[in-house]
Write a protein that holds these residues in place. Sequence first.
Motif, PDB file in Angstrom:
ATOM      1  N   LYS A  47      26.425  71.044  29.702  1.00 40.24           N
ATOM      2  CA  LYS A  47      26.311  71.155  28.244  1.00 40.24           C
ATOM      3  C   LYS A  47      26.424  69.797  27.547  1.00 40.24           C
ATOM      4  O   LYS A  47      26.974  69.676  26.447  1.00 40.24           O
ATOM      5  N   GLU A  48      25.903  68.765  28.229  1.00 36.66           N
ATOM      6  CA  GLU A  48      25.839  67.453  27.591  1.00 36.66           C
ATOM      7  C   GLU A  48      24.416  67.175  27.140  1.00 36.66           C
ATOM      8  O   GLU A  48      23.469  67.786  27.633  1.00 36.66           O
ATOM      9  N   GLU A  49      24.301  66.253  26.219  1.00 37.94           N
ATOM     10  CA  GLU A  49      22.981  65.888  25.689  1.00 37.94           C
ATOM     11  C   GLU A  49      22.137  65.201  26.776  1.00 37.94           C
ATOM     12  O   GLU A  49      22.579  64.187  27.333  1.00 37.94           O
ATOM     13  N   PRO A  50      20.950  65.727  27.102  1.00 43.29           N
ATOM     14  CA  PRO A  50      20.124  65.025  28.097  1.00 43.29           C
ATOM     15  C   PRO A  50      19.639  63.670  27.570  1.00 43.29           C
ATOM     16  O   PRO A  50      19.639  63.425  26.371  1.00 43.29           O
ATOM     17  N   ILE A  51      19.245  62.799  28.497  1.00 45.22           N
ATOM     18  CA  ILE A  51      18.764  61.464  28.116  1.00 45.22           C
ATOM     19  C   ILE A  51      17.325  61.582  27.626  1.00 45.22           C
ATOM     20  O   ILE A  51      16.462  62.121  28.332  1.00 45.22           O
ATOM     21  N   ALA A  52      17.070  61.070  26.428  1.00 49.47           N
ATOM     22  CA  ALA A  52      15.709  61.123  25.898  1.00 49.47           C
ATOM     23  C   ALA A  52      14.891  59.994  26.516  1.00 49.47           C
ATOM     24  O   ALA A  52      15.280  58.829  26.452  1.00 49.47           O
ATOM     25  N   PHE A  53      13.780  60.362  27.173  1.00 56.64           N
ATOM     26  CA  PHE A  53      12.829  59.336  27.624  1.00 56.64           C
ATOM     27  C   PHE A  53      11.430  59.907  27.485  1.00 56.64           C
ATOM     28  O   PHE A  53      11.229  61.120  27.514  1.00 56.64           O
ATOM     29  N   GLU A  54      10.466  59.027  27.320  1.00 61.96           N
ATOM     30  CA  GLU A  54       9.095  59.474  27.116  1.00 61.96           C
ATOM     31  C   GLU A  54       8.370  59.610  28.439  1.00 61.96           C
ATOM     32  O   GLU A  54       8.599  58.820  29.363  1.00 61.96           O
ATOM     33  N   HIS A  55       7.497  60.569  28.543  1.00 59.60           N
ATOM     34  CA  HIS A  55       6.660  60.728  29.743  1.00 59.60           C
ATOM     35  C   HIS A  55       5.535  61.667  29.374  1.00 59.60           C
ATOM     36  O   HIS A  55       5.667  62.483  28.463  1.00 59.60           O
ATOM     37  N   ASP A  56       4.424  61.529  30.073  1.00 55.72           N
ATOM     38  CA  ASP A  56       3.321  62.449  29.788  1.00 55.72           C
ATOM     39  C   ASP A  56       2.485  62.656  31.042  1.00 55.72           C
ATOM     40  O   ASP A  56       2.647  63.637  31.746  1.00 55.72           O
TER      41      ASP A  56
END
Lengths: 250, 228
Positions: A47-56
Motif C-alpha cells: 500500500k505504498e505509492e508506486p514509482i512513476a516512470f514513463e514507458h510505452d
Amino acid sequence: MDLILKVWRQKNNKDNGRFENYKVKANEHMSFLEMMDVLNEDLLAKKEEPIAFEHDCREGICGSCNMVIDGRPHGPNNGTTTCQLHMRFFKDGDTITVEPWRVKAFPVIKDLVVDRSAFDRIIQSGGYISVNTGQAQDANAIPIEKDLAGQAFDAATCIGCGACAAACPNASAMLFTSAKINHLGLLPQGEVEHSKRVQAMVTQMDEEGFGMCSNTGACEVDCPKEISISNIALMNRSYVGSVFGSDKGS
Amino acid sequence: MRWLINFLSSSLGQKIIMSLTGLFLISFLTVHLLGNLSLLSDDGGYTFNTYAYFMTHNPLIKATSYGLYFFIVLHAIQGLVIALKNRMARGANRYAVKAKGNASFSSKNMALLGTLVLAFLFIHMGDFWLRMKLDWLPTVVYEGYAEPIADLYGRVAMQFQNPLIVIAYVIGQIVLGLHLWHGFQSAFQSLGLNHPKYTPFIKGLGKAYSILVPAGFAIIPIVHFLFK
Ligand code: HEM
Ligand code: FES
C-alpha cells in the motif's frame, strides 16, 4: 538476483525530492522496466505509492522510458534505451541509482517523469514541411544521393527521448535540435524551408533555456540511436549560412 | 543591425564568438612562441630585446595588439557567461552519480581551465608587459638604434632564476595545454567545420599543437633556470 534500488522520489514539481532505497528481487532475463514493474507491484502490495516512470513501446522506438541509471541516461550500455536494457548487465547485490533527467527545461512532474514539452515546442517552431508535397511519390521519382539519404536517415532515427540534454554537462539540446533540422533539410522536400527552419528552431531552443554545446561529445555517447555530433556542426553552418548567406530568411 | 544582434546573442552566435576569438588567440600564441624562442639564444639578449622593440614600435603590430587585448577580454567574458548559463540550464538538482568516461576532462572543465589561464596571464603580464609599458625597465644601448632600448631580456632572465616563478610558468603551460587539448578542435566544430575528410587531421593537429606549443613556452624558463 537481489538488488538495492536507490530511486529519486518527488511528489510533484513543488516538492524538493529525495532518494529512497528499495530492495527488489529480479532475474537477469527481465528488462530494466520489468524489474521496475516488479518493484511497483511490491510497493502496491504494501500500500505504498508506486514509482512513476514513463514507458510505452518497450521496444526502443518511442523515447519515453527515460531515466538516468548510475549516472548515465538509459543505463550503462551504448545505443540502447532503458526498455532495451536487461538485468543481466547487473550483478547480484548491486546498488543501482535511478534519477530523472536533470535538465531545467524538463521540469520533473513526478518521480522519474519529466515534462519534455520543450522539445515539442522546438518541433512546433519549424520542424515540419509546410509545402504540399502531393501524393506519396514513386520511391525513385526524386533521385537522392545515397550518402545524403543515409545522413538524413541517421538524423531521422532520433526518438526525441532527451538523453542528449540529460547527458550533456551543459544540459544542451543541440543534438536533438540539429537532428530534427537535418533529417528534413538534407532532403529536397525539406530544403525549401531549411533557412527559415534553422532560425526558428534554434531561436525556440534558446528560449526554452537549454545550455550551450561545448562539444564535449557526451550526447552522442549516450544517445540511444547513436546520432553523431557532426549533426551539430551541420546545424551551426546552416545557421551561419541562414544569417549571412540568405535573403530568404530574416 | 537587429539581425546581427540577434545572431551574436543566440547560443550558436555566442559559440561562434568563442571559436573565432579562440582561434585568433591560438594564432597569436604561435607568433608569440616563435619570437620568445630568441630568449634561448646566447647573445646577452640582443635578438630578443630588438625583437621586443620592433613589436612595440611597429604601428601595424601595435594596432593588432589592441585587437589582441580586446579578443582576450571578449573570449574570457563570453566564456564565463556561457559557463554560467550552462550551469543554470541543469536546474536546482544535480546528478547524484556522475557519469564517467563519456567526455574528456578538458571538455568538461573549459571554464575552470580558462580561468586558470587568465590568472596566469595576470601574473605574466604584470611581470613583463606592464613593466615595459610603464617604462620601469632598465635600458640598454645598441648600435644602430636612435634611442636606448628596454632590457626586457634582463628582467626575464632575472625572474626565471626564481624556482617558484619557473614552477608557476610550467603549471600555467600545462593548464593552457589542457584548455587547447579540447579547445583547438572544438573551435572548428563550433564553426560547423566537421567532415570525415578533414576532421581527423584537425583533431591530430590540435593534439600536436596543444602539446608542442605549451612545451615550447615551458622550455624557456626551465632552460634559463638550469643553464643561464
Ligand atoms: C591564450 C589563451 C586562450 C586560448 C588560445 C583559448 C582558446 C580557446 C578555444 C580555441 C576554445 C574553443 C572554442 C569553441 O569551443 O568553439 C576555447 C573555449 C573556451 N575558453 Fe578559451 N582560450 C584562452 C583563454 C581563455 C581564458 C582566459 C578564458 C577565461 C576565463 C577562457 C575560457 C574559455 C571557455 C569557458 C571556453 C569554452 C566555451 C564553451 O563551453 O563553449 N579561455 N578557448
Ligand atoms: S518504452 Fe519506448 S523507447 Fe523505451
